[in-house]
Design a protein around this motif. Structure first.
Motif, mmCIF file in Angstrom:
data_model
loop_
_atom_site.group_PDB
_atom_site.id
_atom_site.type_symbol
_atom_site.label_atom_id
_atom_site.label_comp_id
_atom_site.label_asym_id
_atom_site.label_seq_id
_atom_site.Cartn_x
_atom_site.Cartn_y
_atom_site.Cartn_z
ATOM 1 N N PHE A 234 40.405 48.847 29.831
ATOM 2 C CA PHE A 234 39.991 47.950 30.920
ATOM 3 C C PHE A 234 38.915 48.605 31.786
ATOM 4 C CE2 PHE A 234 44.584 47.312 30.145
ATOM 5 C CZ PHE A 234 44.540 46.014 29.650
ATOM 6 N N CYS A 235 37.924 47.811 32.142
ATOM 7 C CA CYS A 235 36.977 48.247 33.164
ATOM 8 C C CYS A 235 36.960 47.194 34.271
ATOM 9 C CB CYS A 235 35.568 48.413 32.598
ATOM 10 S SG CYS A 235 35.350 49.972 31.726
ATOM 11 N N VAL A 236 36.781 47.690 35.473
ATOM 12 C CA VAL A 236 36.748 46.812 36.634
ATOM 13 C C VAL A 236 35.422 47.068 37.329
ATOM 14 C CG1 VAL A 236 37.688 46.543 38.940
ATOM 15 C CG2 VAL A 236 39.228 46.681 36.972
ATOM 16 N N THR A 237 34.648 46.022 37.536
ATOM 17 C CA THR A 237 33.365 46.206 38.195
ATOM 18 C C THR A 237 33.409 45.597 39.602
ATOM 19 O OG1 THR A 237 32.309 46.098 36.049
ATOM 20 C CG2 THR A 237 30.883 45.911 37.962
ATOM 21 N N VAL A 238 32.949 46.400 40.542
ATOM 22 C CA VAL A 238 32.900 45.981 41.938
ATOM 23 C C VAL A 238 31.439 45.658 42.253
ATOM 24 C CG1 VAL A 238 33.252 46.750 44.329
ATOM 25 C CG2 VAL A 238 34.856 47.470 42.520
ATOM 26 N N ASP A 239 31.197 44.477 42.810
ATOM 27 C CA ASP A 239 29.806 44.097 43.048
ATOM 28 C C ASP A 239 29.643 43.425 44.405
ATOM 29 O OD1 ASP A 239 30.840 41.551 42.755
ATOM 30 O OD2 ASP A 239 30.234 41.383 40.651
ATOM 31 N N GLY A 240 28.496 42.804 44.589
ATOM 32 C CA GLY A 240 28.196 42.156 45.869
ATOM 33 C C GLY A 240 29.209 41.094 46.251
ATOM 34 N N GLY A 241 29.683 40.360 45.244
ATOM 35 C CA GLY A 241 30.687 39.331 45.507
ATOM 36 C C GLY A 241 31.961 39.935 46.093
ATOM 37 N N THR A 242 32.352 41.080 45.544
ATOM 38 C CA THR A 242 33.593 41.730 45.988
ATOM 39 C C THR A 242 33.560 42.063 47.477
ATOM 40 O OG1 THR A 242 33.511 42.873 43.838
ATOM 41 C CG2 THR A 242 35.216 43.574 45.405
ATOM 42 N N ARG B 11 37.833 45.899 26.734
ATOM 43 C CA ARG B 11 37.101 46.756 25.806
ATOM 44 C C ARG B 11 36.811 46.085 24.464
ATOM 45 N NH1 ARG B 11 41.031 51.020 23.870
ATOM 46 N NH2 ARG B 11 41.707 49.173 22.724
ATOM 47 N N ASP B 12 37.859 45.522 23.836
ATOM 48 C CA ASP B 12 37.701 45.097 22.450
ATOM 49 C C ASP B 12 36.864 43.829 22.312
ATOM 50 O OD1 ASP B 12 39.244 47.272 22.067
ATOM 51 O OD2 ASP B 12 41.047 46.193 21.452
ATOM 52 N N SER B 13 37.162 42.847 23.158
ATOM 53 C CA SER B 13 36.448 41.570 23.047
ATOM 54 C C SER B 13 35.204 41.540 23.924
ATOM 55 C CB SER B 13 37.383 40.437 23.476
ATOM 56 O OG SER B 13 37.729 40.600 24.850
ATOM 57 N N ARG B 14 35.093 42.462 24.824
ATOM 58 C CA ARG B 14 34.043 42.465 25.842
ATOM 59 C C ARG B 14 34.114 41.237 26.754
ATOM 60 N NH1 ARG B 14 28.735 44.495 22.544
ATOM 61 N NH2 ARG B 14 29.799 43.516 20.800
ATOM 62 N N ALA B 15 35.237 40.534 26.673
ATOM 63 C CA ALA B 15 35.408 39.367 27.549
ATOM 64 C C ALA B 15 35.476 39.825 28.999
ATOM 65 C CB ALA B 15 36.698 38.631 27.185
ATOM 66 N N GLN B 16 34.954 39.010 29.897
ATOM 67 C CA GLN B 16 34.980 39.345 31.307
ATOM 68 C C GLN B 16 35.615 38.195 32.077
ATOM 69 O OE1 GLN B 16 31.242 40.648 32.838
ATOM 70 N NE2 GLN B 16 30.995 42.235 31.269
ATOM 71 N N GLU B 17 36.396 38.537 33.066
ATOM 72 C CA GLU B 17 36.908 37.484 33.939
ATOM 73 C C GLU B 17 36.967 37.996 35.364
ATOM 74 O OE1 GLU B 17 41.197 36.607 33.699
ATOM 75 O OE2 GLU B 17 41.272 38.015 32.015
ATOM 76 N N ARG B 18 36.947 37.058 36.285
ATOM 77 C CA ARG B 18 36.956 37.410 37.695
ATOM 78 C C ARG B 18 38.395 37.365 38.188
ATOM 79 N NH1 ARG B 18 32.590 39.860 40.196
ATOM 80 N NH2 ARG B 18 33.055 39.803 42.422
ATOM 81 N N VAL B 19 38.886 38.461 38.743
ATOM 82 C CA VAL B 19 40.277 38.475 39.211
ATOM 83 C C VAL B 19 40.344 39.107 40.600
ATOM 84 C CG1 VAL B 19 41.273 38.623 36.881
ATOM 85 C CG2 VAL B 19 40.733 40.705 38.132
ATOM 86 N N PRO B 20 41.331 38.703 41.402
ATOM 87 C CA PRO B 20 41.501 39.359 42.706
ATOM 88 C C PRO B 20 41.894 40.825 42.484
ATOM 89 C CG PRO B 20 42.849 37.348 42.520
ATOM 90 C CD PRO B 20 42.333 37.651 41.166
ATOM 91 N N ALA B 21 41.260 41.731 43.201
ATOM 92 C CA ALA B 21 41.576 43.152 43.060
ATOM 93 C C ALA B 21 43.069 43.405 43.276
ATOM 94 C CB ALA B 21 40.746 43.971 44.042
ATOM 95 N N GLU B 22 43.655 42.626 44.181
ATOM 96 C CA GLU B 22 45.077 42.813 44.485
ATOM 97 C C GLU B 22 45.990 42.540 43.294
ATOM 98 O OE1 GLU B 22 46.164 40.371 47.739
ATOM 99 O OE2 GLU B 22 45.213 41.669 49.231
ATOM 100 N N ALA B 23 45.498 41.692 42.376
ATOM 101 C CA ALA B 23 46.343 41.318 41.243
ATOM 102 C C ALA B 23 46.288 42.351 40.118
ATOM 103 C CB ALA B 23 45.913 39.951 40.707
#
Lengths: 500, 500
Positions: free
Chosen positions: B448-456, B471-483
């Motif tokens: 897992f990678c978590v990217t922090v950006d301007g939206g965050t 990692r495997d699928s390279r799929a990305q989704e937006r999730v609350p950091a708290e979750a």
């Protein structure tokens, strides 16, 4: 408890026992049983979480336990890693000179020359502790490393490592290359060390093979930045070398900032304070049973510029004993291994000058601390024997006890499986009265017990709830079984240091 | 990848390197760097969760790694733990006879007598692989144990354990006494084993010191109850000894129930199936790369009544290689140690007859499986190199990447601290482009990678959310950091077996 009483209790509970016990044991070697092995692993994990948590640039590696001869020649162990041994001419038994001289020289013989020791033995009128003869051979130095011959004819001479530190020094070049090529760089090892002790004794305190947790931090002597403000006010119990030379035997409390004002570098005091916090806040040793004993120039190895031993007062062993230490070793290690290997070990950080990194070493004896955790936390409390281990060190984290096996066992077993599935060290127990089961769990150090009863499995208002019982206070409360994992998980996570 | 290519990659990434590398290394010994050490620990924890999770009566202990001489005399290792070695008369180099005869006898020389081997060497026209001479000395047996002399004059002869199993046999009596005094009783050890290999090779596959995870289950031969129905339908890839004798070289799929119908006891097949599930479902080895190779009576040690080696097809090593095994050892071990120690090791469970427990042994080579995990899961995927490790084995579980260090670094560092505090192996990385950072994490096996950006960090609708990238699928989704903690925790917990 006295040492024999505590050892007997630990042996009876299957915490530890002599290696090859059915063959009469092997001196200075012990096996950990289920409770001891889990406790030891938890101590290792707690050490890791704390000390490697001090910086993202402190890493843990796992080196092999053998050192080729050239490395121990370079490090000085081949020549100097010796103990002084005295053999009885009458009965042939051998003893450590420091043990023989214990009564007349309780501070030990570190720093004395061989002829000084010989003179002491002669003038002390020491007798063989085994047969009473006073015909003792002249003391002789004895190398404590265990050598092995690798290869078909045993032709490749190697040694079982006398300390894990050397492996970190040997790994520095590779770690520099694969890492950020920046300092400070910490290399931590939890591994075995081997010393052919003349007289192993005091169970886990002087063993022939034992586990060390050591962190070597390589740094630029021109600057080793640490968040000192976070420890500045920490009151540290210290017994300075100068005070000892003036006859002091009791530690005095000094704030970390005072030690810096007295001339000890910030990076050193910072790590000393973190060692203190680990012993007090993580392992739970009472502050008044801890002290940092500074070794004088004469006592410490010549390459150590500053040395404070962390000591805990361990009643079963009769007083303060070393459980860890902080050494400022200068550039000795990398300089010696550069010379021994022919490999350049000086570094040139981007845009900076070239220099040989200095080493700050934090050592910690895992087995010794397992013993200390028994000595300090295992006690009679009225009729009970309770091992008040911090929850994250407990071998069994939660006992699951059906009030009546036949009626509540199925629910309790399912709950055990759920807790195990959440990574908790849960243990189902239905044998004997509930009181006996609590007592067994108390003695094993289990911080939480959960009792499943008629209410749990019935249709009433208590349906799905269990009794959560706390080891230390014996307080009981009714909680929904579903709420247990979240509640227990936080308690069994080893603490990490607060670093900015 | 070929062995050299894979080894070079692992070395470059700091997964492992030769012990005492700056001194030219020490043959057959390796150090694990930060990624390798974490992976190895995770494999050990996964083994523990699985195999000790099979029964609440399977326990883990941690014995010392030394065996006194009397124990290895009793076990037969002093006499029989030998390899056959051939020395060149011309250049003096030594070789294992089986390696020398590899081409003409790929199945190895297990079970052949010394004179058979001598005859083979003579008739094969074997030449010294080092200098080409055909003047070879007669093969000779060579004990592979590493001996050490403990005590002042080295007078207490002991051996570094050649396998962890012996320590469990020696611990049986104590474990019986401190436990429920009932069978089956399992004793598991993850520990070091030492073999003075004539010719260490293939990196982690033939080492002089290595880590084994072994479980010895002591049981009543009159009945060893297992929940066989839970594995009955499991399709196991087996290559039976009888089929091999008829020339078969490919495994065939047999359901567990069919093996029982063919005469193998349920308790044995049950554990074989659990070993299969561990390799396939936990370590993630594809079923078609696994097989259980049955050893014939001639090939296996005389005390082994049934032996299937678990083999994985490891391309970098050129084919199927042993990564574990299941041995039914009968009462050999306790009978021998009872005779050797003079201690009665027969047991009398409450209300039953007296007998010597039998042993079922499950072995597993930790280092070999670390290599297998690299061989099977690390691969090029288009332009990427991705190490598709199961999430609970990954050295770094989650990478935390600020899109722009200066702007998003503070949030990302705080998030890293939160994740570390929850026990997750989180790693902050702000160096280089986001693509390069993903690539580094992919190669390290980070699931897992978590990217922090301007939206965050902004005030908009994405406030407090991060991009979670798989990692495997390279799929990305937006999730609350708290979750994140709850979401990741379940993924990084090693699986446990489903047992009723």
């Amino acid at each position: 408890m006295k040492i024999d009483e505590l050892y007997a209790l630990l042996r009876r509970r299957g915490v530890l026992w002599p290696t090859a016990e059915i063959y009469g044991g092997l001196q200075g070697l012990y096996d950990y049983g289920p409770l001891g092995a889990a406790l030891k692993r938890n101590v290792e994990n707690a050490w890791s979480a704390w000390f490697l948590g001090l910086s993202p640039d402190y890493h843990r590696i796992e080196p092999a336990e053998f050192l080729p001869e050239a490395t121990v020649r370079a490090s000085g162990h081949l020549e100097n890693f010796t103990d002084t041994e005295v053999t009885c001419e009458s009965c042939g038994a051998s003893f450590r000179a420091d043990t023989l001289l214990e009564k007349i020289r309780p501070e030990g013989i570190d720093g004395l020359s061989a002829s000084d020791v010989a003179a002491l033995v002669r003038t002390s009128g020491a007798k063989c502790p085994s047969c009473g003869s006073s015909s003792l051979k002249l003391p002789r130095a004895f190398n404590m490393m265990l050598g092995v011959g690798l290869g078909v004819a045993g032709g490749e001479k190697a040694y079982l490592q006398p300390e894990t530190a050397q492996a970190s020094y040997l790994a520095f070049a590779r770690m520099w290359d694969v890492g950020r090529r920046a300092l400070p760089l910490g290399i931590g090892v939890i591994g075995r060390a081997y010393r052919n002790e003349i007289a192993p004794r005091q169970v886990l305190f002087r063993m022939r093979a034992f586990t060390q947790a050591e962190l070597q931090v390589f740094f630029d002597p021109a600057g080793f930045p640490v968040p000192f403000a976070t420890v500045a006010a920490e009151p540290l119990p210290v017994l300075r070398a100068s005070a000892r030379e003036s006859g002091a035997t009791e530690a005095e409390t000094r704030r970390a900032s005072e030690l810096v004002a007295a001339g000890i570098p910030e990076f050193y005091v910072y790590h000393l304070a973190q060692m203190f916090r680990f012993l007090r806040d993580v392992l739970g040793y009472p502050a008044e049973r801890l002290r940092f004993l500074e070794k004088s120039e004469k006592e410490r190895a010549f390459y150590n510029r500053i040395q404070f031993d962390a000591e805990a007062r361990i009643d079963s062993l009769g007083g303060f004993r070393e459980v860890g230490a902080v050494h400022y070793r200068g550039d000795y290690d990398l300089t010696r291994h550069a010379a021994g290997s022919g490999r350049e070990l000086a570094v040139t950080p981007t845009g900076g000058a070239t220099f040989v990194p200095h080493v700050l070493e934090l050592t910690f004896g895992v087995d010794r601390n397992v013993w200390a955790l028994a000595d300090l936390h295992l006690a009679r409390d009225g009729e009970r024997t309770v091992w008040k281990l911090p929850a994250f060190l407990a071998p069994i984290e939660v006992g699951v006890l059906p009030l009546i096996g036949k009626e509540h066992g199925a629910f309790a077993e399912a709950l055990t499986a759920t807790l195990l599935g959440r990574g908790l060290a849960a243990r189902y127990d239905e044998a004997g009265s509930i009181g006996r089961r609590y007592a067994r769990m108390d003695e094993a150090g289990t911080p939480f017990c959960v009792t499943v009863d008629g209410g749990t499995v019935g249709d009433g208002p208590e349906h799905g709830t269990v009794t959560l019982r706390l080891r230390d206070s014996r307080a009981q409360e009714r909680v929904p079984a579903e709420a247990l994992p979240a509640r227990l998980e936080a308690a069994v996570r080893p603490p990490r240091p607060a670093v900015p």
